[in-house]
Design a protein around this motif. Structure first.
Motif, short mmCIF file in Angstrom:
data_model
loop_
_atom_site.label_atom_id
_atom_site.label_comp_id
_atom_site.label_asym_id
_atom_site.label_seq_id
_atom_site.Cartn_x
_atom_site.Cartn_y
_atom_site.Cartn_z
N GLN A 165 60.93 18.17 68.97
CA GLN A 165 60.28 17.74 67.73
C GLN A 165 58.90 18.36 67.55
N HIS A 166 58.10 18.37 68.59
CA HIS A 166 56.75 18.93 68.48
C HIS A 166 56.80 20.43 68.19
N GLN A 167 57.71 21.13 68.85
CA GLN A 167 57.82 22.58 68.62
C GLN A 167 58.30 22.87 67.20
N ILE A 168 59.21 22.07 66.68
CA ILE A 168 59.70 22.28 65.32
C ILE A 168 58.60 21.98 64.30
N ASP A 169 57.81 20.96 64.56
CA ASP A 169 56.71 20.64 63.64
C ASP A 169 55.68 21.76 63.58
N LEU A 170 55.35 22.32 64.73
CA LEU A 170 54.41 23.44 64.74
C LEU A 170 54.99 24.67 64.05
N ALA A 171 56.27 24.92 64.27
CA ALA A 171 56.90 26.07 63.62
C ALA A 171 56.95 25.90 62.11
N CYS A 172 57.16 24.67 61.64
CA CYS A 172 57.16 24.43 60.18
C CYS A 172 55.81 24.74 59.56
N LEU A 173 54.74 24.44 60.28
CA LEU A 173 53.40 24.74 59.76
C LEU A 173 53.08 26.22 59.82
N SER A 174 53.48 26.87 60.92
CA SER A 174 53.15 28.30 61.06
C SER A 174 53.97 29.17 60.13
N ILE A 175 55.21 28.77 59.81
CA ILE A 175 56.06 29.61 58.97
C ILE A 175 55.55 29.65 57.53
N ARG A 176 54.77 28.64 57.14
CA ARG A 176 54.25 28.62 55.76
C ARG A 176 53.11 29.61 55.55
N SER A 177 52.61 30.17 56.64
CA SER A 177 51.60 31.22 56.51
C SER A 177 52.22 32.60 56.33
N LYS A 178 53.54 32.68 56.44
CA LYS A 178 54.24 33.95 56.28
C LYS A 178 54.69 34.14 54.84
N ALA A 179 55.05 35.35 54.51
CA ALA A 179 55.54 35.64 53.16
C ALA A 179 56.88 34.96 52.92
N TYR A 180 57.04 34.45 51.71
CA TYR A 180 58.28 33.77 51.36
C TYR A 180 59.33 34.80 50.93
N SER A 181 59.78 35.59 51.91
CA SER A 181 60.75 36.65 51.64
C SER A 181 61.44 37.02 52.95
N ASP A 182 62.52 37.75 52.84
CA ASP A 182 63.28 38.24 53.98
C ASP A 182 63.19 39.77 54.03
N GLN A 183 63.33 40.30 55.22
CA GLN A 183 63.33 41.75 55.37
C GLN A 183 64.52 42.36 54.63
N ASP A 184 64.28 43.46 53.93
CA ASP A 184 65.34 44.08 53.14
C ASP A 184 66.47 44.61 54.01
N ASP A 185 66.16 45.05 55.23
CA ASP A 185 67.22 45.60 56.07
C ASP A 185 68.12 44.53 56.65
N LEU A 186 67.77 43.25 56.49
CA LEU A 186 68.62 42.16 56.95
C LEU A 186 69.59 41.69 55.88
N LEU A 187 69.34 42.06 54.63
CA LEU A 187 70.21 41.61 53.54
C LEU A 187 71.53 42.39 53.58
N PRO A 188 72.67 41.71 53.58
CA PRO A 188 73.96 42.40 53.64
C PRO A 188 74.31 43.05 52.31
#
Length: 285
Positions: A165-188
């Protein structure tokens, strides 16, 4: 998988009418594909279970990502049914049991659509938490930040182990500092219509444009560059196999009438431009 094959090969019950036989055949085909999808799900989930439970893994991050994404796209699809195997067997036996199984299937599908895919039944032994946790971690490491945010958000409404739970809570906060997008080379990309698809697809892992299913290899669940086709009705099976195994015809000298000549030199294909058949000189007024 063995149950799917045995169900198709099962003999029909005696004294069955034409309408009942037609309904039974349709149920057999539908149940075969349902059981085959379950076999694929259990095989892919074995990689996720090993990734979560074992202290060390030899799987590449891309393989874990593909397995988790394939599982979530299948389980979140409305076309996937997680009803018990006993109901699937009752549908093809005929009689009152088949009618009761059909009504139970209809109620289960309507209930699943009303509740949403997070509360939808999954096959026995499958954990949504394991799938979403593996998907979130590998998405974040591979640059699919939009998908990782979705996975972490869904983990917040599920029951996770207290040590996570603690690790997931920290990851939820840190992921919001990233761009809201996916890498183009990962899109099928669909090999049939060449449409770029999003990572999340609630249509049994198929193309959102043409509906062609993505064919995956069981070595790492990567998408294979394969498309399904159907030969003409007047072509026999043996002739179709010969045509598939036949090498394509090479363009001969001046085959296109444009002056291009194709040859093979030292194992390499070479194209050279010769003077065309036209005698007109270009560049004159």
């Amino acid at each position: 998988w063995r149950l799917a094959l045995e169900m198709v090969a099962a003999p029909p019950p005696p004294d069955i009418g034409p309408e009942e036989a037609l309904r039974r055949n349709e149920a057999l085909v539908a149940n075969f594909w349902e059981l085959r999808r379950r076999a694929d799900i259990y095989y892919a989930y074995s990689y996720i279970h090993s990734y979560i439970q074992e202290p060390f893994t030899t799987l590449l991050p891309e393989h874990v990502f593909n397995c988790a994404l394939f599982l979530w796209n299948i389980l979140a699809s409305s076309g996937f049914s997680a009803q018990p195997v006993a109901n699937l067997l009752a549908e093809v036996q005929g009689g009152p049991e088949a009618e009761a199984a059909y009504l139970e299937k209809s109620r289960a599908e309507s209930s699943a659509q009303a509740k949403g895919h997070l509360l939808k039944e999954v096959p026995l032994g499958i954990s949504r938490v394991y799938i979403l946790y593996a998907l979130a971690k590998q998405s974040q490491s591979l640059g699919a930040f939009k998908l990782a945010r979705m996975a972490y958000d869904k983990l917040q409404v599920l029951r996770v182990p207290p040590t996570w739970q603690h690790q997931i809570d920290l990851a939820c906060l840190s992921i919001r500092s990233k761009a809201y997008s996916d890498q183009d080379d990962l899109l099928p990309v669909c090999n049939w219509c060449m449409t770029t698809n999003p990572l999340l697809r609630s249509n049994l892992d198929s193309c959102i444009n043409c509906g062609h299913p993505f064919l995956r290899t069981f070595l790492g669940f990567d998408i294979l560059p394969l498309v399904e086709f159907q030969p003409e009705s007047d072509i026999s099976l043996e002739e179709a196999q010969k045509l598939i195994a036949q090498e394509p015809n090479r363009t001969q000298s001046g085959g296109g009438g444009d002056g291009w000549h194709e040859t093979t030199r030292a194992g390499a294909e070479v194209m050279s431009l010769h003077e065309g058949p036209s005698g007109d000189d270009g560049g004159t007024d």
